[in-house]
Design a protein around this motif. Structure first.
Motif, PDB file in Angstrom:
ATOM      1  N   ILE A 269      31.656 -40.577 -65.025  1.00 27.12           N
ATOM      2  CA  ILE A 269      32.665 -39.542 -64.800  1.00 27.12           C
ATOM      3  C   ILE A 269      32.598 -38.458 -65.871  1.00 27.12           C
ATOM      4  O   ILE A 269      32.537 -38.753 -67.060  1.00 27.12           O
ATOM      5  CB  ILE A 269      34.079 -40.178 -64.792  1.00 27.12           C
ATOM      6  N   LYS A 270      32.629 -37.194 -65.417  1.00 24.24           N
ATOM      7  CA  LYS A 270      32.768 -36.066 -66.346  1.00 24.24           C
ATOM      8  C   LYS A 270      34.230 -35.685 -66.528  1.00 24.24           C
ATOM      9  O   LYS A 270      34.660 -35.301 -67.607  1.00 24.24           O
ATOM     10  CB  LYS A 270      31.994 -34.850 -65.824  1.00 24.24           C
ATOM     11  N   GLU A 271      35.009 -35.768 -65.448  1.00 24.87           N
ATOM     12  CA  GLU A 271      36.412 -35.347 -65.474  1.00 24.87           C
ATOM     13  C   GLU A 271      37.153 -36.042 -64.338  1.00 24.87           C
ATOM     14  O   GLU A 271      36.564 -36.333 -63.294  1.00 24.87           O
ATOM     15  CB  GLU A 271      36.505 -33.821 -65.301  1.00 24.87           C
ATOM     16  N   MET A 272      38.434 -36.302 -64.530  1.00 24.85           N
ATOM     17  CA  MET A 272      39.232 -36.925 -63.473  1.00 24.85           C
ATOM     18  C   MET A 272      40.675 -36.456 -63.567  1.00 24.85           C
ATOM     19  O   MET A 272      41.130 -36.027 -64.628  1.00 24.85           O
ATOM     20  CB  MET A 272      39.173 -38.456 -63.568  1.00 24.85           C
ATOM     21  N   GLN A 273      41.373 -36.514 -62.427  1.00 25.39           N
ATOM     22  CA  GLN A 273      42.790 -36.168 -62.422  1.00 25.39           C
ATOM     23  C   GLN A 273      43.500 -36.937 -61.313  1.00 25.39           C
ATOM     24  O   GLN A 273      42.880 -37.390 -60.355  1.00 25.39           O
ATOM     25  CB  GLN A 273      42.995 -34.663 -62.241  1.00 25.39           C
ATOM     26  N   SER A 274      44.791 -37.058 -61.459  1.00 20.35           N
ATOM     27  CA  SER A 274      45.626 -37.768 -60.496  1.00 20.35           C
ATOM     28  C   SER A 274      46.797 -36.887 -60.091  1.00 20.35           C
ATOM     29  O   SER A 274      47.382 -36.198 -60.938  1.00 20.35           O
ATOM     30  CB  SER A 274      46.138 -39.081 -61.119  1.00 20.35           C
ATOM     31  N   LYS A 275      47.127 -36.910 -58.790  1.00 20.30           N
ATOM     32  CA  LYS A 275      48.279 -36.171 -58.283  1.00 20.30           C
ATOM     33  C   LYS A 275      49.085 -37.084 -57.367  1.00 20.30           C
ATOM     34  O   LYS A 275      48.518 -37.872 -56.608  1.00 20.30           O
ATOM     35  CB  LYS A 275      47.839 -34.931 -57.492  1.00 20.30           C
ATOM     36  N   ILE A 276      50.403 -36.961 -57.455  1.00 18.24           N
ATOM     37  CA  ILE A 276      51.297 -37.688 -56.551  1.00 18.24           C
ATOM     38  C   ILE A 276      51.708 -36.730 -55.432  1.00 18.24           C
ATOM     39  O   ILE A 276      52.172 -35.611 -55.696  1.00 18.24           O
ATOM     40  CB  ILE A 276      52.533 -38.218 -57.290  1.00 18.24           C
ATOM     41  N   LEU A 277      51.532 -37.191 -54.193  1.00 20.45           N
ATOM     42  CA  LEU A 277      51.766 -36.353 -53.018  1.00 20.45           C
ATOM     43  C   LEU A 277      52.884 -36.911 -52.154  1.00 20.45           C
ATOM     44  O   LEU A 277      53.033 -38.132 -52.027  1.00 20.45           O
ATOM     45  CB  LEU A 277      50.487 -36.274 -52.166  1.00 20.45           C
ATOM     46  N   HIS A 278      53.658 -36.011 -51.548  1.00 25.23           N
ATOM     47  CA  HIS A 278      54.665 -36.379 -50.550  1.00 25.23           C
ATOM     48  C   HIS A 278      54.287 -35.760 -49.213  1.00 25.23           C
ATOM     49  O   HIS A 278      53.978 -34.550 -49.176  1.00 25.23           O
ATOM     50  CB  HIS A 278      56.057 -35.918 -50.968  1.00 25.23           C
ATOM     51  N   PRO A 279      54.320 -36.514 -48.120  1.00 25.89           N
ATOM     52  CA  PRO A 279      53.956 -35.943 -46.823  1.00 25.89           C
ATOM     53  C   PRO A 279      54.920 -34.839 -46.389  1.00 25.89           C
ATOM     54  O   PRO A 279      56.130 -34.915 -46.659  1.00 25.89           O
ATOM     55  CB  PRO A 279      54.046 -37.142 -45.858  1.00 25.89           C
ATOM     56  N   THR A 280      54.388 -33.808 -45.752  1.00 23.43           N
ATOM     57  CA  THR A 280      55.233 -32.773 -45.153  1.00 23.43           C
ATOM     58  C   THR A 280      55.857 -33.323 -43.874  1.00 23.43           C
ATOM     59  O   THR A 280      55.362 -34.315 -43.317  1.00 23.43           O
ATOM     60  CB  THR A 280      54.415 -31.519 -44.837  1.00 23.43           C
ATOM     61  N   PRO A 281      56.910 -32.702 -43.367  1.00 22.53           N
ATOM     62  CA  PRO A 281      57.543 -33.195 -42.133  1.00 22.53           C
ATOM     63  C   PRO A 281      56.597 -33.235 -40.930  1.00 22.53           C
ATOM     64  O   PRO A 281      56.765 -34.066 -40.033  1.00 22.53           O
ATOM     65  CB  PRO A 281      58.698 -32.203 -41.901  1.00 22.53           C
ATOM     66  N   PHE A 282      55.594 -32.345 -40.891  1.00 27.32           N
ATOM     67  CA  PHE A 282      54.694 -32.276 -39.748  1.00 27.32           C
ATOM     68  C   PHE A 282      53.382 -33.033 -39.977  1.00 27.32           C
ATOM     69  O   PHE A 282      52.462 -32.943 -39.188  1.00 27.32           O
ATOM     70  CB  PHE A 282      54.390 -30.815 -39.392  1.00 27.32           C
ATOM     71  N   SER A 283      53.288 -33.777 -41.082  1.00 23.74           N
ATOM     72  CA  SER A 283      52.071 -34.538 -41.363  1.00 23.74           C
ATOM     73  C   SER A 283      51.942 -35.720 -40.400  1.00 23.74           C
ATOM     74  O   SER A 283      52.904 -36.489 -40.230  1.00 23.74           O
ATOM     75  CB  SER A 283      52.109 -35.067 -42.803  1.00 23.74           C
ATOM     76  N   PRO A 284      50.794 -35.905 -39.757  1.00 27.47           N
ATOM     77  CA  PRO A 284      50.600 -37.066 -38.866  1.00 27.47           C
ATOM     78  C   PRO A 284      50.765 -38.411 -39.585  1.00 27.47           C
ATOM     79  O   PRO A 284      51.240 -39.379 -38.994  1.00 27.47           O
ATOM     80  CB  PRO A 284      49.181 -36.887 -38.332  1.00 27.47           C
ATOM     81  N   THR A 285      50.328 -38.491 -40.837  1.00 24.01           N
ATOM     82  CA  THR A 285      50.556 -39.707 -41.612  1.00 24.01           C
ATOM     83  C   THR A 285      51.743 -39.495 -42.533  1.00 24.01           C
ATOM     84  O   THR A 285      51.880 -38.454 -43.157  1.00 24.01           O
ATOM     85  CB  THR A 285      49.289 -40.094 -42.429  1.00 24.01           C
ATOM     86  N   GLN A 286      52.641 -40.474 -42.560  1.00 23.00           N
ATOM     87  CA  GLN A 286      53.869 -40.347 -43.357  1.00 23.00           C
ATOM     88  C   GLN A 286      53.926 -41.388 -44.466  1.00 23.00           C
ATOM     89  O   GLN A 286      53.055 -42.225 -44.581  1.00 23.00           O
ATOM     90  CB  GLN A 286      55.085 -40.499 -42.438  1.00 23.00           C
TER      91      GLN A 286
END
Length: 286
Positions: A269-286
């Motif tokens: 690995i040269k670089e890495m990052q992490s993000k926490i995501l929340h689904p939008t109301p219209f997202s097929p996966t919730q």
């Protein structure tokens, strides 16, 4: 006469004096010793690296063919939205999604749509699926470019953005198939920039490592980039909440073999990052 003979002997001796070989080659031998020492250091360094990263044998086959099915291509859109325009952006993008669902013969399916809650704020991530390889991507792009409603929505969207980025991705063949989630969940996207030439090694290790992370059904999707920023890997994980995420990740370290997989992949690995995501109301996966 004596002086003449002495002068002649001196000249003769001067002409015959030669510098011994060891002195003439002194600077050469010093450089050789230095080169030998550097070579020894390089060998030691190479030996240490071999302990951490297993050697990949040369191959004439494309790495992507060894890791994935190229007939299914994913599109990862990353939009950085102006802080004062998030509501308008969300309305606009939902209209884009509904329009794409109505256009006939469009093999372009939204899998997930998320807002970033931890990481780059005011950022939205959208994952689309293309069936049929790059030939279908070309057809999809042509259809959308000729659609006036789509062009209007795209122009409006530009007013709400600070920047945007797109990547075409392939899914790792060893990762579980994508299954859309329901209920209340959070997602984590862990993105890695790898050293060029290490993608096969990454796949070799994660083909084993993923077995340590299946217990709580947290793997959602795993991809590597084909177009856009290269040697990028994206792992999507799904959790009920941050506390479950913490417990799940701690439990992985109790699984025999997980620490070894981590030890092998970290040097890639040269670089890495992490993000926490929340689904939008219209997202097929919730």
């Amino acid at each position: 006469m004596f002086n003449s003979i002495l002068k002649q002997c001196t000249l003769s001796c001067t002409k015959q004096i030669t510098v011994p070989l060891q002195f003439r080659c002194l600077s050469f031998n010093t450089a050789s010793l230095k080169d030998n020492k550097e070579s020894e250091n390089n060998n030691n360094e190479g030996w240490l690296k071999k302990l951490l990263v297993r050697r990949i044998e040369p191959t004439k086959e494309q790495h992507s063919r060894m890791l994935s099915d190229k007939e299914v291509i994913y599109e990862l859109q990353t939009h950085n939205v102006r802080p004062d325009s998030t509501d308008n952006y969300m309305k606009n993008y939902e209209q884009v999604v509904k329009l794409c669902q109505k256009i006939p013969n469009l093999k372009y399916e939204l899998i997930g749509s998320w807002s970033v809650r931890v990481g780059d704020l005011d950022q939205y991530v959208h994952l689309w699926k293309h069936q049929g390889g790059y030939a279908e991507i070309d057809k999809t792009n042509n259809i959308l470019l000729q659609n006036q409603e789509y062009a209007k929505l795209r122009n409006q969207c530009g007013q709400f953005l600070r920047s945007r980025h797109l990547q075409y991705l392939l899914a790792f063949s060893f990762w579980p198939s994508i299954e859309l989630k329901s209920g209340s969940n959070i997602y984590e996207i862990r993105s890695y920039s790898l050293k060029p030439g290490t993608m096969i090694e990454w796949g070799n290790n994660w083909a084993r490592a993923i077995n340590h992370r299946r217990s709580n059904d947290e793997p959602f999707a795993g991809f590597f980039s084909q177009v856009g920023r290269l040697y990028n890997v994206h792992h999507f994980w799904c959790y009920k909440n941050l506390e479950v995420r913490t417990q799940t990740r701690e439990a992985a370290w109790m699984s025999p073999g997980w620490d070894e997989c981590v030890a092998y992949t970290v040097p890639l690995i040269k670089e890495m990052q992490s993000k926490i995501l929340h689904p939008t109301p219209f997202s097929p996966t919730q």
